[in-house]
Write a protein that holds these residues in place. Structure first.
Motif, PDB file in Angstrom:
ATOM      1  N   THR A 135       0.873  -1.148  -0.053  1.00 55.64           N
ATOM      2  CA  THR A 135       0.028   0.049   0.022  1.00 55.64           C
ATOM      3  C   THR A 135       0.810   1.146   0.038  1.00 55.64           C
ATOM      4  O   THR A 135       1.732   1.427   0.724  1.00 55.64           O
ATOM      5  CB  THR A 135      -0.953  -0.062   1.300  1.00 55.64           C
ATOM      6  OG1 THR A 135      -1.689  -1.069   1.187  1.00 55.64           O
ATOM      7  CG2 THR A 135      -1.909   1.244   1.284  1.00 55.64           C
ATOM      8  N   ILE A 136       0.475   2.045  -0.850  1.00 54.90           N
ATOM      9  CA  ILE A 136       1.060   3.832  -0.913  1.00 54.90           C
ATOM     10  C   ILE A 136       0.177   4.525   0.012  1.00 54.90           C
ATOM     11  O   ILE A 136      -1.132   4.434  -0.037  1.00 54.90           O
ATOM     12  CB  ILE A 136       1.224   4.099  -2.280  1.00 54.90           C
ATOM     13  CG1 ILE A 136       2.349   3.306  -3.050  1.00 54.90           C
ATOM     14  CG2 ILE A 136       1.528   5.491  -2.125  1.00 54.90           C
ATOM     15  CD1 ILE A 136       3.764   3.926  -2.508  1.00 54.90           C
ATOM     16  N   LYS A 137       0.919   5.284   1.032  1.00 49.60           N
ATOM     17  CA  LYS A 137      -0.088   6.330   1.383  1.00 49.60           C
ATOM     18  C   LYS A 137       0.607   7.793   1.003  1.00 49.60           C
ATOM     19  O   LYS A 137       1.961   7.895   1.185  1.00 49.60           O
ATOM     20  CB  LYS A 137       0.176   6.211   3.182  1.00 49.60           C
ATOM     21  CG  LYS A 137      -0.711   7.026   3.881  1.00 49.60           C
ATOM     22  CD  LYS A 137      -0.514   6.849   5.194  1.00 49.60           C
ATOM     23  CE  LYS A 137      -1.479   7.209   6.150  1.00 49.60           C
ATOM     24  NZ  LYS A 137      -1.347   7.063   7.533  1.00 49.60           N
ATOM     25  N   ILE A 138      -0.281   8.603   0.649  1.00 51.10           N
ATOM     26  CA  ILE A 138       0.128   9.972   0.471  1.00 51.10           C
ATOM     27  C   ILE A 138      -0.469  10.719   1.630  1.00 51.10           C
ATOM     28  O   ILE A 138      -1.500  10.974   1.911  1.00 51.10           O
ATOM     29  CB  ILE A 138      -0.439  10.441  -0.992  1.00 51.10           C
ATOM     30  CG1 ILE A 138      -0.021   9.578  -2.287  1.00 51.10           C
ATOM     31  CG2 ILE A 138      -0.038  11.778  -1.231  1.00 51.10           C
ATOM     32  CD1 ILE A 138      -0.701   9.764  -3.556  1.00 51.10           C
ATOM     33  N   LEU A 139       0.543  11.660   1.913  1.00 55.61           N
ATOM     34  CA  LEU A 139       0.265  12.324   3.189  1.00 55.61           C
ATOM     35  C   LEU A 139       0.371  13.850   2.771  1.00 55.61           C
ATOM     36  O   LEU A 139       1.481  14.178   2.277  1.00 55.61           O
ATOM     37  CB  LEU A 139       1.079  12.114   4.221  1.00 55.61           C
ATOM     38  CG  LEU A 139       0.636  12.465   5.667  1.00 55.61           C
ATOM     39  CD1 LEU A 139      -0.587  11.806   6.136  1.00 55.61           C
ATOM     40  CD2 LEU A 139       1.857  12.527   6.625  1.00 55.61           C
ATOM     41  N   ASP A 140      -0.691  14.526   2.983  1.00 53.02           N
ATOM     42  CA  ASP A 140      -0.372  16.019   2.492  1.00 53.02           C
ATOM     43  C   ASP A 140      -0.551  16.826   3.883  1.00 53.02           C
ATOM     44  O   ASP A 140      -1.668  16.906   4.963  1.00 53.02           O
ATOM     45  CB  ASP A 140      -1.784  16.653   1.826  1.00 53.02           C
ATOM     46  CG  ASP A 140      -1.458  18.010   1.131  1.00 53.02           C
ATOM     47  OD1 ASP A 140      -0.639  18.084   0.184  1.00 53.02           O
ATOM     48  OD2 ASP A 140      -2.120  18.874   1.620  1.00 53.02           O
ATOM     49  N   ILE A 141       0.562  17.716   4.128  1.00 54.67           N
ATOM     50  CA  ILE A 141       0.614  18.413   5.511  1.00 54.67           C
ATOM     51  C   ILE A 141      -0.323  19.748   5.257  1.00 54.67           C
ATOM     52  O   ILE A 141       0.237  20.544   4.325  1.00 54.67           O
ATOM     53  CB  ILE A 141       1.888  18.486   5.676  1.00 54.67           C
ATOM     54  CG1 ILE A 141       2.845  17.454   5.945  1.00 54.67           C
ATOM     55  CG2 ILE A 141       2.093  19.529   6.994  1.00 54.67           C
ATOM     56  CD1 ILE A 141       4.307  17.489   6.291  1.00 54.67           C
TER      57      ILE A 141
ATOM     58  N   PHE B 252      -0.824   9.770  -9.368  1.00 57.31           N
ATOM     59  CA  PHE B 252       0.227   8.957  -8.838  1.00 57.31           C
ATOM     60  C   PHE B 252       0.235   7.492  -9.354  1.00 57.31           C
ATOM     61  O   PHE B 252       1.220   7.054  -9.882  1.00 57.31           O
ATOM     62  CB  PHE B 252       0.273   8.763  -7.204  1.00 57.31           C
ATOM     63  CG  PHE B 252       1.337   8.134  -6.734  1.00 57.31           C
ATOM     64  CD1 PHE B 252       2.604   8.723  -6.365  1.00 57.31           C
ATOM     65  CD2 PHE B 252       1.415   6.653  -6.794  1.00 57.31           C
ATOM     66  CE1 PHE B 252       3.755   8.023  -5.770  1.00 57.31           C
ATOM     67  CE2 PHE B 252       2.452   5.940  -6.165  1.00 57.31           C
ATOM     68  CZ  PHE B 252       3.625   6.578  -5.815  1.00 57.31           C
ATOM     69  N   ALA B 253      -1.013   6.923  -9.477  1.00 58.25           N
ATOM     70  CA  ALA B 253      -1.072   5.547 -10.079  1.00 58.25           C
ATOM     71  C   ALA B 253      -0.918   5.595 -11.470  1.00 58.25           C
ATOM     72  O   ALA B 253      -0.093   4.591 -12.040  1.00 58.25           O
ATOM     73  CB  ALA B 253      -2.722   5.226  -9.785  1.00 58.25           C
ATOM     74  N   GLU B 254      -1.253   6.780 -12.111  1.00 56.46           N
ATOM     75  CA  GLU B 254      -0.735   6.660 -13.434  1.00 56.46           C
ATOM     76  C   GLU B 254       0.682   6.801 -13.893  1.00 56.46           C
ATOM     77  O   GLU B 254       1.065   6.279 -14.734  1.00 56.46           O
ATOM     78  CB  GLU B 254      -1.692   7.876 -14.095  1.00 56.46           C
ATOM     79  CG  GLU B 254      -3.147   7.637 -14.314  1.00 56.46           C
ATOM     80  CD  GLU B 254      -3.873   8.956 -14.903  1.00 56.46           C
ATOM     81  OE1 GLU B 254      -3.100   9.897 -15.281  1.00 56.46           O
ATOM     82  OE2 GLU B 254      -5.065   8.774 -14.733  1.00 56.46           O
ATOM     83  N   GLN B 255       1.111   8.001 -13.131  1.00 53.74           N
ATOM     84  CA  GLN B 255       2.554   8.222 -13.443  1.00 53.74           C
ATOM     85  C   GLN B 255       3.736   7.172 -12.852  1.00 53.74           C
ATOM     86  O   GLN B 255       4.728   6.760 -13.384  1.00 53.74           O
ATOM     87  CB  GLN B 255       2.886   9.598 -12.516  1.00 53.74           C
ATOM     88  CG  GLN B 255       4.657  10.022 -12.804  1.00 53.74           C
ATOM     89  CD  GLN B 255       4.512  11.266 -12.416  1.00 53.74           C
ATOM     90  OE1 GLN B 255       4.158  12.376 -13.130  1.00 53.74           O
ATOM     91  NE2 GLN B 255       5.309  11.471 -11.515  1.00 53.74           N
ATOM     92  N   TYR B 256       3.322   6.569 -11.816  1.00 54.59           N
ATOM     93  CA  TYR B 256       4.233   5.436 -10.902  1.00 54.59           C
ATOM     94  C   TYR B 256       3.812   4.176 -11.099  1.00 54.59           C
ATOM     95  O   TYR B 256       4.398   3.265 -10.856  1.00 54.59           O
ATOM     96  CB  TYR B 256       4.403   5.911  -9.759  1.00 54.59           C
ATOM     97  CG  TYR B 256       5.125   7.117  -9.502  1.00 54.59           C
ATOM     98  CD1 TYR B 256       6.307   6.939  -9.553  1.00 54.59           C
ATOM     99  CD2 TYR B 256       4.499   8.281  -8.992  1.00 54.59           C
ATOM    100  CE1 TYR B 256       7.251   8.339  -9.340  1.00 54.59           C
ATOM    101  CE2 TYR B 256       5.160   9.544  -8.692  1.00 54.59           C
ATOM    102  CZ  TYR B 256       6.445   9.514  -8.949  1.00 54.59           C
ATOM    103  OH  TYR B 256       7.360  10.788  -8.682  1.00 54.59           O
TER     104      TYR B 256
END
Length: 323
Positions: free
Chosen positions: A184-190, A218-222
């Motif tokens: 799982t990837i988790k994207i955190l925005d501060i 992110f899913a598309e680019q990576y």
């Protein structure tokens, strides 16, 4: 002994993000989408017609400085140890970041001050209260069991729509983690906030669309499974309310809905923006863009006192006596 880096992280780090050729490409961002959604006419004045107004803000200075300090702490926490992260001189990092960012804004503001020593000291103290809270509670918010730091300020640059090749969406992801046991990837925005987000903020589709779009892109680019990406806002509170039945936390976590329905809705929001403002060849559409006058929209608009650019502010003042 350092943990062995999972293969998927190696593959992500190998991805070459395209550079934006500003001589050819039009660059759009979430902040542009936010402004357009608030008032298309305001977006047009600023980004299409060239009426840029620089507005320095102590809140922007503080936000950047706190990001730098927290990202440094998290990098050392995951790549070395908690002990090493706690030994960091975060006080100096925050102080220098506030100073440098203020100097940057001051220079851009024609060397006119927009804050004072007392206010800067107050924001610094608030920032250290947040940093010290994160130090104390780091294991609560940032588990290291199976988690890896993918990166901070990870770039996103890609075509948001197939119809227009030279309009690119650009953005940076504050913090990205990878959880190996669940892939799982988790994207955190501060986010920096005075007292946190209320229900109105959490229910604002435009506001929450930022991370929803970041998840999609992110899913598309990576080339990562979109269903295996989580998103979360990490909201820092500068001030805490006095009293109350329950003690307040310096950190507020909020996970917006980011399933297929929300992704489709956010994508449509972005496509509406692009289709209303760009021709198929990537040039700007020069039609008159909609004005959305309201007390909140006009009060914080850079063009409110320039009737040659927008005459709606006076109408709002007459309509709303409390404005």
């Amino acid at each position: 002994m350092a943990k062995k880096i999972p293969q998927i992280l190696r593959e992500i780090k190998k991805v070459k993000v395209p550079e934006i050729n500003y001589a050819f490409n039009k660059n759009i961002s979430y902040s542009q989408l936010s402004i357009y959604s608030t008032c298309p006419h305001r977006w047009g004045l600023r980004y299409r017609d060239g009426y840029k107004v620089f507005e320095p803000s102590i809140h922007a200075v503080f936000g950047t400085a706190l990001h730098v300090t927290l990202q440094e702490y998290l990098t050392v926490l995951y790549e070395e140890s908690k002990a090493a992260a706690d030994r960091l001189d975060s006080e100096t990092t925050l102080k220098n970041s506030i100073r440098d960012e203020y100097q940057n804004f001051y220079d851009k503001n024609k060397k006119i001050h927009f804050s004072n020593a007392a206010e800067l000291a107050e924001f610094y103290e608030d920032g250290m209260n947040i940093i010290n809270y994160v130090r104390k509670k780091s294991s609560t918010y940032f588990s290291k069991r199976g988690w890896y730091l993918v990166g901070c300020e990870m770039p996103l640059v890609l075509k948001p729509t197939k119809n227009i090749s030279n309009v690119l969406f650009g953005g940076f992801l504050d913090v990205v983690f990878y959880h190996e046991p669940t892939n799982t990837i988790k994207i955190l925005d501060i986010k920096t906030s005075t007292r946190g987000w209320g229900d109105k903020d959490k229910k604002d589709d435009v506001k929450t669309s930022q991370l929803v779009l970041y998840k999609k892109f992110f899913a598309e680019q990576y080339n990562f499974p979109i269903d295996n990406i989580e998103v979360e806002y990490f909201i820092t509170r500068r001030k805490l309310y006095d009293g109350g039945d329950f003690p307040q936390k310096r950190i507020q976590e909020f996970k917006p809905a980011a399933g297929k329905v929300k992704i489709n809705k956010s994508t449509q929001l972005l496509e509406t923006f692009i289709n209303d403002t760009f021709n198929s060849d990537g040039t700007f559409k020069m039609h008159e863009l909609e004005k959305k006058p309201s007390p909140s929209n006009c009060r914080f608009c850079q063009y409110k006192d320039n009737p040659d650019l927008c005459n709606k502010n006076e109408e709002v003042k007459k309509q709303f006596t409390f404005y």
